[in-house]
Design a protein around this motif. Structure first.
Motif, short mmCIF file in Angstrom:
data_model
loop_
_atom_site.label_atom_id
_atom_site.label_comp_id
_atom_site.label_asym_id
_atom_site.label_seq_id
_atom_site.Cartn_x
_atom_site.Cartn_y
_atom_site.Cartn_z
N LEU A 1 0.95 -1.22 0.01
CA LEU A 1 0.02 0.08 -0.18
C LEU A 1 0.96 1.20 -0.09
N ALA A 2 2.11 1.44 0.71
CA ALA A 2 3.14 2.38 0.71
C ALA A 2 3.39 2.62 -0.50
N THR A 3 3.88 1.59 -1.32
CA THR A 3 4.52 1.60 -2.71
C THR A 3 3.18 2.17 -3.67
N LEU A 4 2.04 1.72 -3.51
CA LEU A 4 1.02 2.11 -4.43
C LEU A 4 0.88 3.75 -4.20
N PHE A 5 0.75 4.12 -2.86
CA PHE A 5 0.42 5.63 -2.58
C PHE A 5 1.99 6.47 -3.09
N LEU A 6 3.09 5.80 -3.19
CA LEU A 6 4.26 6.56 -4.00
C LEU A 6 4.01 6.57 -5.29
N THR A 7 3.49 5.50 -5.77
CA THR A 7 3.30 5.37 -7.48
C THR A 7 2.16 6.41 -7.84
N LEU A 8 1.06 6.73 -6.99
CA LEU A 8 0.20 7.61 -7.39
C LEU A 8 0.78 8.97 -7.56
N ASP A 9 1.65 9.33 -6.49
CA ASP A 9 2.41 10.61 -6.31
C ASP A 9 3.25 10.64 -7.55
N LEU A 10 3.87 9.68 -8.06
CA LEU A 10 4.63 9.75 -9.18
C LEU A 10 3.95 9.91 -10.40
N VAL A 11 2.77 9.44 -10.35
CA VAL A 11 2.03 9.54 -11.63
C VAL A 11 1.45 11.08 -11.93
N VAL A 12 1.08 11.49 -10.80
CA VAL A 12 0.83 12.96 -10.69
C VAL A 12 1.92 14.04 -10.93
N PHE A 13 3.29 13.67 -10.51
CA PHE A 13 4.21 14.52 -10.42
C PHE A 13 4.96 14.43 -11.95
N GLY A 14 4.44 13.22 -12.47
CA GLY A 14 4.89 13.05 -13.98
C GLY A 14 4.22 13.94 -14.88
N ALA A 15 2.93 14.27 -14.57
CA ALA A 15 2.17 15.15 -15.30
C ALA A 15 2.51 16.69 -14.95
N PHE A 16 2.97 16.76 -13.91
CA PHE A 16 3.61 18.22 -13.46
C PHE A 16 5.00 18.35 -14.26
N THR A 17 5.49 17.51 -14.09
CA THR A 17 6.77 17.57 -15.27
C THR A 17 6.59 17.73 -16.63
N ARG A 18 5.55 17.10 -17.21
CA ARG A 18 5.22 17.32 -18.63
C ARG A 18 4.63 18.69 -18.88
N LEU A 19 3.83 19.01 -17.88
CA LEU A 19 2.78 20.15 -18.10
C LEU A 19 3.57 21.45 -17.79
N THR A 20 4.75 21.51 -17.05
CA THR A 20 5.63 22.50 -16.73
C THR A 20 6.63 22.49 -17.85
N ASP A 21 6.73 21.68 -19.02
CA ASP A 21 7.65 21.64 -20.08
C ASP A 21 8.85 21.12 -19.63
N SER A 22 9.14 20.47 -18.40
CA SER A 22 10.42 20.14 -17.70
C SER A 22 10.96 18.59 -18.24
N GLY A 23 10.12 18.12 -19.36
CA GLY A 23 10.60 16.85 -19.40
C GLY A 23 11.92 16.65 -20.30
N LEU A 24 12.59 17.77 -20.54
CA LEU A 24 13.97 17.83 -21.14
C LEU A 24 14.76 18.92 -20.23
N GLY A 25 14.41 18.86 -18.96
CA GLY A 25 15.10 19.82 -17.99
C GLY A 25 16.49 19.30 -18.02
N CYS A 26 16.59 17.96 -17.99
CA CYS A 26 17.99 17.41 -18.26
C CYS A 26 18.03 16.81 -19.33
N PRO A 27 18.72 17.09 -20.51
CA PRO A 27 18.56 16.63 -21.84
C PRO A 27 19.18 15.11 -22.05
N ASP A 28 20.02 14.47 -20.66
CA ASP A 28 20.51 13.25 -20.95
C ASP A 28 19.57 12.44 -19.93
N TRP A 29 19.88 11.18 -19.57
CA TRP A 29 19.31 10.40 -18.81
C TRP A 29 20.44 9.19 -18.57
N PRO A 30 20.49 8.53 -17.06
CA PRO A 30 19.33 9.15 -16.14
C PRO A 30 20.07 10.34 -15.23
#
Length: 376
Positions: free
Chosen positions: A49-78
């Motif tokens: 359940l704790a992992t599920l909660f963090l995954t929900l947070d991750l999904v929303v923060f991923g949307a925040f990353t996309r919506l603030t045009d931060s997906g290429l804030g660091c142009p390499d990976w990881p």
């Protein structure tokens, strides 16, 4: 892939992710001792359940990353310019920001992107721990089948690959949409994993197995996932702004639309797949298909909720489904009429993730031989 990805900071990023994973671990320990959890299955469920909660947070923060045009804030990976955080890449970020102050690379966007990666690493660490622990304790009475967390571990590895390709392929719309759907799949897998470990209610479980609503609930989940894919396609292509009014679009019931271009999957961000920029007609087609599909999904959700309400054992699930339908309707309308505000867009993504959680929780019933949370 080796030429696209700099693996030098991978270990450091993974260590930061492990530190992130310690927070839900500590929460589980404190909560477990306070509530007197006994027996491995009870601890296993709490950690899931704790992992599920963090995954929900991750999904929303991923949307925040996309919506603030931060997906290429660091142009390499990881990492970020070969470093495990934007601190070490400060001079390179300064150079990129000086060249294009409003561009994809700024200090703020770099931190948003890296925090998203740290959260993803934390989820990966927790899932890996769940898998190892499940195999280690597989012979204990009431333990979860180790194949559940193993499947979830395969998912998180694939999701990590999608994250890498999101950056290296420069926000390729098909990859970004797949990454969003992958996050929602993780929510569903972890929900199912926790659900089978719930304490079973024989009356409710038996009633559900005899209910004709099961097939309808599954159909609603399928429809919702298709709609979420369309929503991801709208967001990735910034097609929300193609229509700024409801129920009309551009002052018409059926504006000019180019479905072939709008739904050409193999094309770069902002392109039409033929070397030109995507047209307004293409963006309008994306928007209108999502809007029309929303009507179908909302009607299906309301009908399912009504059926659940009439079955006395499932009224709480009916109320939850009505609430989620209302939330998605209001946040979706707000995105259009208010010009795609960040809060409404994040709320819409959160609603989608919660809808997956609610429907999977409804569809997956506890196993026939439930464990007692206080049994050894």
């Amino acid at each position: 892939m080796g030429g696209w990805i700099d693996w030098n900071p991978a270990l450091e990023v993974a260590l930061v992710g492990a530190l992130v994973a310690l927070l839900p671990l500590l929460w589980v320990l404190v909560k477990g001792r306070r509530e007197g959890l006994q027996g491995w299955p009870a601890w296993q469920r709490a950690l899931t359940l704790a992992t599920l909660f963090l995954t929900l947070d991750l999904v929303v923060f991923g949307a925040f990353t996309r919506l603030t045009d931060s997906g290429l804030g660091c142009p390499d990976w990881p990492g970020c310019y070969g470093h495990h955080s934007p601190v070490g890449a400060r001079s390179l970020i300064d150079q990129a920001q000086a060249l294009l102050p409003s561009g994809p690379i700024t200090h703020g966007k770099a931190w948003i992107e890296m925090i998203h990666r740290y959260l993803a690493s934390g989820v990966g660490a927790l899932i890996a721990g769940l898998m190892v622990a499940a195999w280690w304790g597989r012979r204990r009475i009431g333990s979860l089948s180790p194949w559940w967390p193993t499947l979830t571990f395969v998912w998180v590895c694939a999701q990590g690959a999608f994250g890498a390709f999101t950056v290296t392929l420069k926000l390729y719309p098909l990859v970004v949409t797949g990454h969003l759907l992958g996050g929602l799949l993780g929510v569903g897998l972890l929900t199912a994993q926790a659900r089978v470990m719930d304490a079973a209610n024989p009356t409710r479980t038996g009633a559900w197995r005899r209910s004709s609503l099961r097939a309808w609930a599954l159909a609603v989940l399928v429809l919702a996932v298709v709609q979420m894919a369309l929503g991801g396609w709208v967001s990735t292509n910034s097609a929300v702004l193609a229509c700024s009014e409801v129920p009309l679009c551009q002052g018409q019931w059926w504006p000019a639309m180019d479905f072939e271009t709008g739904f050409r999957l193999l094309r770069p961000l902002g392109g039409d797949g033929l070397g030109a920029q995507i047209t307004l007609a293409g963006l309008t087609a994306i928007h209108m298909v999502h809007r029309l599909a929303a009507v179908v999904v909302l009607l299906a959700m309301v009908a399912l909720a009504w059926g659940l309400w009439r079955a006395r054992h499932w009224r709480r699930e009916a109320v939850g489904l009505w609430a989620l339908a209302t939330w998605q309707l209001l946040t979706g309308l707000s995105n259009v009429v208010l010009g795609w505000p960040l809060v409404a867009a994040l709320g819409h993504t959160l609603g989608a993730a919660l809808l997956v959680w609610w429907l999977v929780r409804l569809l997956v019933q506890p196993r026939a031989a439930p464990f007692s949370p206080r049994s050894s």
